[in-house]
Design a protein around this motif. Structure first.
Motif, PDB file in Angstrom:
ATOM      1  N   THR A   1       0.849  -1.197   0.000  1.00 23.50           N
ATOM      2  CA  THR A   1       0.000   0.000   0.000  1.00 23.50           C
ATOM      3  C   THR A   1       0.884   1.245   0.000  1.00 23.50           C
ATOM      4  OG1 THR A   1      -1.581  -1.268   1.309  1.00 23.50           O
ATOM      5  CG2 THR A   1      -1.943   1.101   1.192  1.00 23.50           C
TER       6      THR A   1
ATOM      7  N   ASP B   1      -0.051  -1.693 -10.292  1.00 25.50           N
ATOM      8  CA  ASP B   1      -0.216  -2.375  -9.007  1.00 25.50           C
ATOM      9  C   ASP B   1       0.074  -3.856  -9.233  1.00 25.50           C
ATOM     10  OD1 ASP B   1      -0.988  -3.612  -6.687  1.00 25.50           O
ATOM     11  OD2 ASP B   1      -2.849  -2.472  -6.446  1.00 25.50           O
TER      12      ASP B   1
ATOM     13  N   SER C   1       3.965  -5.987  -3.355  1.00 26.82           N
ATOM     14  CA  SER C   1       3.795  -6.303  -1.930  1.00 26.82           C
ATOM     15  C   SER C   1       4.534  -7.600  -1.614  1.00 26.82           C
ATOM     16  CB  SER C   1       2.306  -6.497  -1.635  1.00 26.82           C
ATOM     17  OG  SER C   1       2.121  -7.130  -0.377  1.00 26.82           O
TER      18      SER C   1
ATOM     19  N   LYS D   1       1.760 -13.485  -0.420  1.00 25.38           N
ATOM     20  CA  LYS D   1       2.022 -13.163  -1.829  1.00 25.38           C
ATOM     21  C   LYS D   1       3.009 -14.192  -2.410  1.00 25.38           C
ATOM     22  CE  LYS D   1      -0.313  -9.264  -2.129  1.00 25.38           C
ATOM     23  NZ  LYS D   1      -1.622  -9.539  -1.514  1.00 25.38           N
TER      24      LYS D   1
HETATM   25  C1  LIG Z   1      -3.943  -5.637  -5.638  1.00 28.04           C
HETATM   26  C2  LIG Z   1      -3.303  -5.244  -4.331  1.00 28.04           C
HETATM   27  N1  LIG Z   1      -2.819  -3.988  -4.205  1.00 28.04           N
HETATM   28  C3  LIG Z   1      -2.207  -3.582  -3.077  1.00 28.04           C
HETATM   29  C4  LIG Z   1      -2.055  -4.435  -1.992  1.00 28.04           C
HETATM   30  C5  LIG Z   1      -1.444  -3.908  -0.743  1.00 28.04           C
HETATM   31  O1  LIG Z   1      -0.337  -4.618  -0.286  1.00 28.04           O
HETATM   32  P1  LIG Z   1       0.023  -4.634   1.272  1.00 28.04           P
HETATM   33  O2  LIG Z   1      -0.922  -5.565   1.948  1.00 28.04           O
HETATM   34  O3  LIG Z   1       1.444  -5.121   1.313  1.00 28.04           O
HETATM   35  O4  LIG Z   1      -0.096  -3.247   1.786  1.00 28.04           O
HETATM   36  C6  LIG Z   1      -2.533  -5.746  -2.088  1.00 28.04           C
HETATM   37  C7  LIG Z   1      -2.392  -6.679  -0.943  1.00 28.04           C
HETATM   38  O5  LIG Z   1      -3.119  -7.591  -0.725  1.00 28.04           O
HETATM   39  C8  LIG Z   1      -3.173  -6.167  -3.281  1.00 28.04           C
HETATM   40  O6  LIG Z   1      -3.647  -7.408  -3.432  1.00 28.04           O
END
Ligand SMILES: Cc1ncc(COP(=O)(O)O)c(C=O)c1O
Length: 385
Positions: free
Chosen positions: A72, A174, A198, A203
């Motif tokens: 994020t 993203d 991420s 993941k």
């Molecule tokens: C499509 C997408 N964008 C952004 C994120 C954000 O990642 P994080 O959980 O590391 O903040 C995720 C996490 O699940 C995601 O699936």
């Protein structure tokens, strides 16, 4: 009383994602890497962070890589560096995880929701064009696009980058679910202005907590991102030249990722074998995911669509009774979420996102799913449909 078979598994449960198996494979390597960090004690921006950034760059062919606190923040850092402003609009797919749209709203900017393709689950370029018109008609200034490579499969970058160029917009990808995948032979991390990923534990390349990274070929953007990552620092950390964040990747997480990256290609190959077996075994009973042409996937999820008339809750319960866990990504599209339903949607509506939210379900997927387990999943799905 309910039949116990409907709520209690009769067979040993299969792991949806098996981090334990990966840990057994890596053995002492992770423990040793952690101990090295504990011994040298440079927990913040220690040598492993720079080493990982270099290895990630080599792995995907990106010019610059910055580790950061999570996926994020990776998106948020990029938007901060682009100086996103209140009243500007950013085009995002509706069928995604909340973070994609959330970061846009952080700035008082407007996420404009775009539909996805029914076969790839990724941003539909025709709906993207419609979304840009919608934003303009509503008086917002569309400045950028955040395509998502959902479930590990790259978005339609040729079409999306062409639309962005025609409208003078930036593209921040993203790739939270898709690091390691390829589009036209190139790894993700090398498309658009910047790419965010991420390292959340579940993941495809995950650490042991929160972590993320940003990839870019733009020297000026990289310089700004490095500054914003540490409170907008200038020549040193007590020289603050812009508003920033504290969004660094922990040294310990970098040390873990260095070890996991060594086996990542092998794990991607194993995930692909699982996906191929599932598709062979299930293609004639449910809608199985299709690879877009010229793309490879890292299969963050293997997501099927149930035929009309099959009750999804009942299907999930039947699989659970066979020891096969499932998950629903995502039961609501973003424009159906309480916090986001007042933001605009592209003209023509988002019928595919809505249909997918109603009929998708994801099956166990990881690199350590052996053939008997895969066959059990296939048999359970076939039996339940
Ligand atoms: C499509 C997408 N964008 C952004 C994120 C954000 O990642 P994080 O959980 O590391 O903040 C995720 C996490 O699940 C995601 O699936």
């Amino acid at each position: 009383m309910a039949n116990p078979a409907t709520w209690r598994s009769t067979e040993a449960p299969i792991e949806f994602i098996d981090l334990g198996a990966q840990r057994r494979r890596l053995g002492r390597r992770i423990d040793d890497a952690l101990l090295r960090v504990v011994e040298h004690g440079r927990f913040i921006m220690g040598p492993e962070v720079g080493a990982l950034e270099k290895e990630l760059a080599d792995f995907c062919g990106a010019k610059h890589v910055l580790g950061c606190a999570n996926g994020t923040d990776a998106l948020g850092l990029a938007l901060m560096a682009k100086e996103l402003k209140a009243g500007q609009a950013v085009l995002v797919p509706s069928f995604t995880f909340a973070a994609t749209a959330e970061v846009v709203a952080w700035f008082g900017a407007i996420p404009v929701f775009v539909d996805v393709h029914e076969d790839t689950f990724n941003m539909d370029p025709a709906s993207l064009e419609a979304g840009i018109s919608t934003a303009e008609r509503l008086g917002f200034e569309p400045v950028g696009i955040i395509p998502v490579d959902l479930f590990g499969l790259p978005a339609a970058y040729d079409e999306i980058l062409a639309i962005a160029a025609a409208h003078g917009q930036w593209v921040i990808c993203d790739a939270a679910q898709s690091f390691g995948a390829r589009y036209s032979g190139r790894r993700l991390g090398t498309f658009g202005l910047a790419t965010a990923t991420s390292f959340f534990p579940a993941k495809p390349l995950g650490c042991y907590g929160d972590g993320g990274a940003i990839f870019t070929a733009d020297d000026e953007l990289e310089r700004k991102l490095r500054s914003i990552r540490v409170h907008g620092q200038g020549s040193d950390k007590y020289d603050n030249v812009r508003i920033g964040l504290t969004a660094r990747l922990d040294t310990i997480q970098a040390a873990i990722l260095i070890e996991k990256l060594k086996i990542f290609d092998d794990e991607i190959a194993a995930r692909n074998e699982v996906a191929e077996r599932y598709s062979r075994g299930l293609g004639n009973v449910v809608t199985v995911p299709r690879l877009a042409s010229g793309c490879t996937s890292v299969w963050a999820q293997y997501t099927i669509r149930l035929p009309k008339g099959v009750d999804r809750d009942g299907f999930a319960a039947a699989l659970k009774a066979k020891g096969v866990p499932t998950a629903i990504y995502y039961p609501k599209s973003m424009h159906q979420q309480t916090a986001y339903m007042d933001f605009p949607v592209a003209e023509g509506g988002l019928p595919c996102s809505e249909r997918l939210s109603a009929d998708v379900i994801s099956l166990p997927m990881h690199a350590y799913l052996d053939e008997p387990a895969q066959e059990r999943v296939i048999a359970a799905v076939r039996g339940a449909v």
